[in-house]
Scaffold this motif. Sequence first.
Motif, PDB file in Angstrom:
ATOM      1  N   ASP A  54     -68.656 -42.179  88.822  1.00 17.48           N
ATOM      2  CA  ASP A  54     -67.459 -42.729  89.446  1.00 17.48           C
ATOM      3  C   ASP A  54     -67.596 -42.550  90.955  1.00 17.48           C
ATOM      4  N   ALA A  91     -66.253 -48.700  84.200  1.00 15.42           N
ATOM      5  CA  ALA A  91     -65.721 -49.234  82.938  1.00 15.42           C
ATOM      6  C   ALA A  91     -64.313 -48.697  82.723  1.00 15.42           C
ATOM      7  N   ASP A  92     -63.455 -49.502  82.071  1.00 16.00           N
ATOM      8  CA  ASP A  92     -62.055 -49.117  81.847  1.00 16.00           C
ATOM      9  C   ASP A  92     -61.917 -47.816  81.072  1.00 16.00           C
ATOM     10  N   ASP A  93     -62.846 -47.539  80.148  1.00 16.96           N
ATOM     11  CA  ASP A  93     -62.711 -46.333  79.328  1.00 16.96           C
ATOM     12  C   ASP A  93     -62.875 -45.054  80.147  1.00 16.96           C
ATOM     13  N   ARG A  94     -63.368 -45.137  81.361  1.00 15.42           N
ATOM     14  CA  ARG A  94     -63.525 -43.950  82.220  1.00 15.42           C
ATOM     15  C   ARG A  94     -62.218 -43.593  82.942  1.00 15.42           C
ATOM     16  N   LYS A  95     -61.237 -44.474  82.892  1.00 16.68           N
ATOM     17  CA  LYS A  95     -59.961 -44.210  83.555  1.00 16.68           C
ATOM     18  C   LYS A  95     -59.193 -43.061  82.909  1.00 16.68           C
ATOM     19  N   ASP A  96     -59.448 -42.797  81.633  1.00 15.90           N
ATOM     20  CA  ASP A  96     -58.691 -41.789  80.892  1.00 15.90           C
ATOM     21  C   ASP A  96     -58.838 -40.388  81.463  1.00 15.90           C
ATOM     22  N   LYS A  97     -59.914 -40.101  82.167  1.00 18.56           N
ATOM     23  CA  LYS A  97     -60.137 -38.739  82.661  1.00 18.56           C
ATOM     24  C   LYS A  97     -59.347 -38.438  83.936  1.00 18.56           C
ATOM     25  N   THR A 106     -61.163 -50.430  88.344  1.00 22.06           N
ATOM     26  CA  THR A 106     -62.422 -50.779  87.690  1.00 22.06           C
ATOM     27  C   THR A 106     -63.203 -51.702  88.621  1.00 22.06           C
TER      28      THR A 106
END
Length: 184
Positions: A54, A91-97, A106
């Motif tokens: 990131d 990627a959108d799935d990395r936003k959760d952290k 993104t």
Amino acid sequence: MLKFTVAELAKYKHEPLHVTETLDVKEALMTRDPEILDVSAIQLDAYISADDGDFLLSATLAGSLTVPSTRSLEPVSLPLDFSFSEVYVQADDRKDKYENGELVITMEDDELDLQAAVLDHILLSIPMQVLTPQEAAGTAMPSGEDWEVVAEDDFKALQQDEKAADSPFAKLQGLFDADSDKKD
């Protein structure tokens, strides 16, 4: 252009990329918001660091913007001097952290577009109400032939007075007061 690819930014995982630029964004800002009258050169001082795939952006902007007063349309110069930070993920799935309050974006085409971030934050920094120094200091509102601008509180009071005067019972008010004075 202030676009950086993921491959370029990946080199800066141990030490952040330091970007200092003087930007001419007048045309771009005036295209996005036609109410903007003028824009000075914008000083950008930014750091971009890589963090586990990131990218963290921390930037400071300085300059000035001229926009019309929201009351009289007279030009008002607004100084710009603020900082912002954003997180870019691939990627959108990395936003959760990240926490809900953090601005997480993104990346498109594996590029970080720093100029787009600068333009967005300058536009977001324009206040909803812009007043000239004279308008901010005084209470005088603009007026013309058969029209005037009134404050919201004054308008509400005026509406209440008109409702009371338009009441069908308004003419009867005080009728019994006069009769009670005669009986004494």
